[in-house]
Design a protein around this motif. Structure first.
Motif, PDB file in Angstrom:
ATOM      1  N   ILE A 290     -15.119  48.856-115.649  1.00  0.00           N
ATOM      2  CA  ILE A 290     -14.395  48.420-114.449  1.00  0.00           C
ATOM      3  C   ILE A 290     -14.162  46.905-114.498  1.00  0.00           C
ATOM      4  CG2 ILE A 290     -14.616  48.089-111.938  1.00  0.00           C
ATOM      5  CD1 ILE A 290     -16.119  50.831-111.911  1.00  0.00           C
ATOM      6  N   LYS A 291     -15.203  46.148-114.851  1.00  0.00           N
ATOM      7  CA  LYS A 291     -15.087  44.686-114.853  1.00  0.00           C
ATOM      8  C   LYS A 291     -14.066  44.177-115.859  1.00  0.00           C
ATOM      9  CE  LYS A 291     -19.742  43.690-113.123  1.00  0.00           C
ATOM     10  NZ  LYS A 291     -21.056  43.074-113.422  1.00  0.00           N
ATOM     11  N   THR A 292     -13.832  44.948-116.924  1.00  0.00           N
ATOM     12  CA  THR A 292     -12.852  44.513-117.926  1.00  0.00           C
ATOM     13  C   THR A 292     -11.452  45.060-117.647  1.00  0.00           C
ATOM     14  OG1 THR A 292     -13.433  46.361-119.385  1.00  0.00           O
ATOM     15  CG2 THR A 292     -14.587  44.277-119.728  1.00  0.00           C
ATOM     16  N   HIS A 293     -11.297  45.809-116.555  1.00  0.00           N
ATOM     17  CA  HIS A 293      -9.981  46.363-116.217  1.00  0.00           C
ATOM     18  C   HIS A 293      -9.602  46.068-114.761  1.00  0.00           C
ATOM     19  CE1 HIS A 293     -11.088  48.647-119.819  1.00  0.00           C
ATOM     20  NE2 HIS A 293      -9.800  48.834-120.008  1.00  0.00           N
ATOM     21  N   LEU A 294     -10.079  44.945-114.239  1.00  0.00           N
ATOM     22  CA  LEU A 294      -9.799  44.601-112.840  1.00  0.00           C
ATOM     23  C   LEU A 294      -8.351  44.191-112.613  1.00  0.00           C
ATOM     24  CD1 LEU A 294     -13.058  42.611-111.957  1.00  0.00           C
ATOM     25  CD2 LEU A 294     -12.388  44.866-111.097  1.00  0.00           C
ATOM     26  N   ASP A 295      -7.586  44.008-113.687  1.00  0.00           N
ATOM     27  CA  ASP A 295      -6.190  43.598-113.544  1.00  0.00           C
ATOM     28  C   ASP A 295      -5.260  44.772-113.297  1.00  0.00           C
ATOM     29  OD1 ASP A 295      -6.657  44.680-116.030  1.00  0.00           O
ATOM     30  OD2 ASP A 295      -5.195  43.399-117.050  1.00  0.00           O
ATOM     31  N   ARG A 296      -5.819  45.944-113.122  1.00  0.00           N
ATOM     32  CA  ARG A 296      -4.991  47.133-112.889  1.00  0.00           C
ATOM     33  C   ARG A 296      -5.615  48.005-111.811  1.00  0.00           C
ATOM     34  NH1 ARG A 296      -6.044  49.712-118.771  1.00  0.00           N
ATOM     35  NH2 ARG A 296      -5.814  47.501-119.289  1.00  0.00           N
ATOM     36  N   GLU A 297      -4.868  48.990-111.356  1.00  0.00           N
ATOM     37  CA  GLU A 297      -5.415  49.951-110.394  1.00  0.00           C
ATOM     38  C   GLU A 297      -6.306  50.925-111.150  1.00  0.00           C
ATOM     39  OE1 GLU A 297      -3.882  53.346-107.219  1.00  0.00           O
ATOM     40  OE2 GLU A 297      -2.466  51.862-108.011  1.00  0.00           O
ATOM     41  N   ILE A 298      -7.568  51.005-110.761  1.00  0.00           N
ATOM     42  CA  ILE A 298      -8.536  51.840-111.468  1.00  0.00           C
ATOM     43  C   ILE A 298      -8.871  53.050-110.610  1.00  0.00           C
ATOM     44  CG2 ILE A 298     -10.786  51.891-112.607  1.00  0.00           C
ATOM     45  CD1 ILE A 298     -10.701  48.820-112.628  1.00  0.00           C
ATOM     46  N   GLU A 353      -1.344  39.289-107.925  1.00  0.00           N
ATOM     47  CA  GLU A 353      -0.637  39.863-109.073  1.00  0.00           C
ATOM     48  C   GLU A 353      -1.607  40.125-110.221  1.00  0.00           C
ATOM     49  OE1 GLU A 353       2.395  37.047-109.947  1.00  0.00           O
ATOM     50  OE2 GLU A 353       3.689  37.640-108.274  1.00  0.00           O
ATOM     51  N   LYS A 354      -2.526  39.181-110.448  1.00  0.00           N
ATOM     52  CA  LYS A 354      -3.493  39.319-111.532  1.00  0.00           C
ATOM     53  C   LYS A 354      -4.390  40.538-111.327  1.00  0.00           C
ATOM     54  CE  LYS A 354      -5.519  37.554-115.224  1.00  0.00           C
ATOM     55  NZ  LYS A 354      -4.804  37.463-116.507  1.00  0.00           N
ATOM     56  N   LEU A 355      -4.685  40.873-110.083  1.00  0.00           N
ATOM     57  CA  LEU A 355      -5.573  42.000-109.779  1.00  0.00           C
ATOM     58  C   LEU A 355      -4.824  43.312-109.599  1.00  0.00           C
ATOM     59  CD1 LEU A 355      -8.147  40.268-107.398  1.00  0.00           C
ATOM     60  CD2 LEU A 355      -8.384  40.798-109.821  1.00  0.00           C
ATOM     61  N   GLY A 356      -3.522  43.311-109.890  1.00  0.00           N
ATOM     62  CA  GLY A 356      -2.766  44.558-109.912  1.00  0.00           C
ATOM     63  C   GLY A 356      -2.170  44.993-108.587  1.00  0.00           C
ATOM     64  N   TYR A 357      -2.051  44.066-107.621  1.00  0.00           N
ATOM     65  CA  TYR A 357      -1.457  44.421-106.326  1.00  0.00           C
ATOM     66  C   TYR A 357       0.029  44.119-106.327  1.00  0.00           C
ATOM     67  CZ  TYR A 357      -6.065  45.307-104.483  1.00  0.00           C
ATOM     68  OH  TYR A 357      -7.304  45.836-104.277  1.00  0.00           O
ATOM     69  N   LEU A 358       0.806  45.022-105.727  1.00  0.00           N
ATOM     70  CA  LEU A 358       2.257  44.869-105.729  1.00  0.00           C
ATOM     71  C   LEU A 358       2.724  43.746-104.814  1.00  0.00           C
ATOM     72  CD1 LEU A 358       3.333  48.632-105.704  1.00  0.00           C
ATOM     73  CD2 LEU A 358       3.320  47.052-107.635  1.00  0.00           C
ATOM     74  N   ASN A 359       1.945  43.458-103.772  1.00  0.00           N
ATOM     75  CA  ASN A 359       2.331  42.371-102.867  1.00  0.00           C
ATOM     76  C   ASN A 359       1.082  41.719-102.286  1.00  0.00           C
ATOM     77  OD1 ASN A 359       1.641  43.919-100.329  1.00  0.00           O
ATOM     78  ND2 ASN A 359       3.300  45.211-101.104  1.00  0.00           N
ATOM     79  N   LEU A 360       1.282  40.533-101.736  1.00  0.00           N
ATOM     80  CA  LEU A 360       0.165  39.737-101.222  1.00  0.00           C
ATOM     81  C   LEU A 360      -0.483  40.384-100.011  1.00  0.00           C
ATOM     82  CD1 LEU A 360      -1.524  37.179-101.283  1.00  0.00           C
ATOM     83  CD2 LEU A 360       0.289  36.006-100.017  1.00  0.00           C
ATOM     84  N   SER A 361       0.317  41.024 -99.151  1.00  0.00           N
ATOM     85  CA  SER A 361      -0.249  41.609 -97.925  1.00  0.00           C
ATOM     86  C   SER A 361      -1.243  42.726 -98.250  1.00  0.00           C
ATOM     87  CB  SER A 361       0.865  42.125 -97.014  1.00  0.00           C
ATOM     88  OG  SER A 361       1.632  43.112 -97.673  1.00  0.00           O
ATOM     89  N   SER A 362      -0.950  43.539 -99.277  1.00  0.00           N
ATOM     90  CA  SER A 362      -1.889  44.603 -99.668  1.00  0.00           C
ATOM     91  C   SER A 362      -3.212  44.014-100.148  1.00  0.00           C
ATOM     92  CB  SER A 362      -1.288  45.457-100.791  1.00  0.00           C
ATOM     93  OG  SER A 362      -0.119  46.092-100.374  1.00  0.00           O
ATOM     94  N   PHE A 363      -3.121  42.953-100.955  1.00  0.00           N
ATOM     95  CA  PHE A 363      -4.328  42.294-101.435  1.00  0.00           C
ATOM     96  C   PHE A 363      -5.125  41.704-100.270  1.00  0.00           C
ATOM     97  CE2 PHE A 363      -6.079  38.048-102.431  1.00  0.00           C
ATOM     98  CZ  PHE A 363      -7.163  38.438-103.203  1.00  0.00           C
ATOM     99  N   THR A 364      -4.440  41.035 -99.341  1.00  0.00           N
ATOM    100  CA  THR A 364      -5.117  40.398 -98.207  1.00  0.00           C
ATOM    101  C   THR A 364      -5.820  41.425 -97.340  1.00  0.00           C
ATOM    102  OG1 THR A 364      -3.432  38.653 -98.216  1.00  0.00           O
ATOM    103  CG2 THR A 364      -4.788  38.860 -96.237  1.00  0.00           C
ATOM    104  N   ARG A 365      -5.155  42.572 -97.086  1.00  0.00           N
ATOM    105  CA  ARG A 365      -5.785  43.632 -96.281  1.00  0.00           C
ATOM    106  C   ARG A 365      -7.046  44.153 -96.960  1.00  0.00           C
ATOM    107  NH1 ARG A 365      -0.489  45.387 -95.456  1.00  0.00           N
ATOM    108  NH2 ARG A 365      -0.722  47.005 -97.048  1.00  0.00           N
ATOM    109  N   MET A 366      -6.957  44.388 -98.268  1.00  0.00           N
ATOM    110  CA  MET A 366      -8.120  44.869 -99.005  1.00  0.00           C
ATOM    111  C   MET A 366      -9.254  43.861 -98.940  1.00  0.00           C
ATOM    112  SD  MET A 366      -9.980  44.277-102.020  1.00  0.00           S
ATOM    113  CE  MET A 366      -8.893  43.397-103.130  1.00  0.00           C
ATOM    114  N   PHE A 367      -8.949  42.592 -99.169  1.00  0.00           N
ATOM    115  CA  PHE A 367      -9.972  41.552 -99.185  1.00  0.00           C
ATOM    116  C   PHE A 367     -10.682  41.467 -97.832  1.00  0.00           C
ATOM    117  CE2 PHE A 367     -11.924  37.445 -99.179  1.00  0.00           C
ATOM    118  CZ  PHE A 367     -12.186  37.152-100.510  1.00  0.00           C
ATOM    119  N   LYS A 368      -9.900  41.488 -96.751  1.00  0.00           N
ATOM    120  CA  LYS A 368     -10.485  41.378 -95.404  1.00  0.00           C
ATOM    121  C   LYS A 368     -11.366  42.588 -95.090  1.00  0.00           C
ATOM    122  CE  LYS A 368      -9.261  39.957 -90.739  1.00  0.00           C
ATOM    123  NZ  LYS A 368      -8.171  39.534 -89.836  1.00  0.00           N
TER     124      LYS A 368
END
Length: 381
Positions: A290-298, A353-368
């Motif tokens: 998992i740690k070596t594939h964090l740049d994609r959806e796993i 983008e580096k973590l495999g999210y299509l847009n910033l809002s999806s990443f922000t929601r996940m992070f929060k």
């Protein structure tokens, strides 16, 4: 390869320490220093192969440190971090034969990993060639001797060898990626099958330069040792003298045979069963994957397929051993990496983008959802 970091900013040191996959690169971070004086004392103690050093340091600046360090070990390599584009520094650094530069304001971990790996391969090849020259005398340096060695490497007798390539072709690159994937999940049988396919590809003209072949085989070694590292449980996974044997191998067949032999050894050493102890090993291995594939959806199904494990069984096993669900673990690791990248100066858009999210809002929601606060809190801190 032993690596040293010399940097007075603690967050930069922390980012470098955590974000660079040292063992995957076949490297050991042996020491860190926060000023020039401490750096020089630690350098004399550890004699590292590669040093990542800031120019602006307390007590003794980075270039003065490099000048003194070279008196202790002339063949060490230096990557200079700087916030300056002052030509005075650049001219002095060039005179000192510094190997590479990187601006701290645009610090890119992938680029830095590439620099480190390139310097590591150069050092290994240079030391191997020096040893060959000592044994063979001037003949080792002559064009005729080199061509003879290259022809022998590919088992050619009198046929013209032609110009040698310095890069893998796209099909060869794909095989290289496939072998990496298999080694990371300890699927040694499939990795050896793919290695056989790569060997066949390498015998088709135009031929690849032997030193590029050996660099590639060494990459496979480091990837296999890194994958085994978490499961070692006191066993010695890496045999670093094998790197020297690979660089000294006189033929492609022997180079491949050495790597296959090591895969067989590792397969026996870390064979997985379904005992209680090995359940924990399987989960450790999956976490490393998992740690070596964090740049994609796993997905759980992807992991189950990679490890030839039923997905329902894998889900229960992961929760049983780690006390957290597969999805929770993946998202937490993504946020951990995101925080490191934020502290190294990456923007949220770049990180998403580096973590495999299509847009910033999806990443922000996940992070929060995972951290309970927005990523900007860490960005501001």
């Amino acid at each position: 390869m032993k690596v040293m970091i010399v940097e007075d900013e603690i967050l930069v040191r922390l980012g470098l320490r955590k974000a660079i996959p040292w063992s995957t690169l076949g490297m050991e971070l042996v020491c860190e220093a926060q000023d020039g004086d401490e750096a020089y004392e630690l350098f004399k103690l550890h004699l590292p192969d590669i040093v990542v050093v800031d120019i602006e340091l307390p007590k003794m600046n980075g270039l003065q440190f490099i000048r003194y360090a070279k008196t202790q070990r002339p063949d060490s390599r230096f990557i200079v971090l700087t916030c300056h584009q002052d030509m005075k520094y650049m001219r002095e650094a060039i005179q000192l034969q510094v190997n590479d530069f990187m601006l701290k304001s645009t610090l890119d971990m992938d680029e830095l990993c590439g620099m480190l790996q390139s310097l590591s391969f150069d050092l290994t090849r240079e030391r191997g060639e020096t040893g060959t020259a000592r044994l063979s005398g001037e003949a080792a340096e002559s064009p005729i001797a080199r061509e003879t060695a290259e022809r022998a490497y590919y088992a050619l007798e009198t046929a013209p060898i032609g110009p040698l390539r310095e890069m893998l072709s796209e099909p060869e690159q794909q095989l290289r990626r496939d072998i990496f994937e298999r080694l990371e999940s300890l699927q040694f049988a499939v990795a050896k099958q793919k290695l056989g396919e790569l060997r066949e590809a390498l015998t088709r003209p135009p031929l690849l330069h032997p030193h590029v072949v050996k660099n590639t085989m060494t990459e496979f070694l480091f990837r296999a040792w890194s994958a085994c590292e978490a499961l070692a449980a006191g066993k010695q996974a890496a045999h670093h003298r094998l790197v020297d044997r690979i660089y000294a191998a006189p033929s492609l067949d022997e180079t491949v045979a050495l790597l296959e032999e090591e895969m067989d050894r590792l397969e026996g050493l870390f064979a997985l069963t379904h005992s209680g102890e090995d359940k924990a090993k399987i989960v450790l291995l999956i976490k490393q994957y998992i740690k070596t594939h964090l740049d994609r959806e796993i997905s759980l199904q992807d992991i189950a397929s990679a490890f030839y494990i039923n997905s329902s069984y894998l889900s229960r096993l992961f929760k049983e051993v780690s006390r957290t669900s597969f999805t929770e673990y993946v998202l937490y690791e993504k946020t951990e990496l995101a925080i490191v990248m934020m502290k190294s100066g990456k923007t949220l858009t770049e990180i998403s983008e580096k973590l495999g999210y299509l847009n910033l809002s999806s990443f922000t929601r996940m992070f929060k959802k995972v951290r309970g606060s927005s990523p900007s809190r860490y960005l501001d801190g």
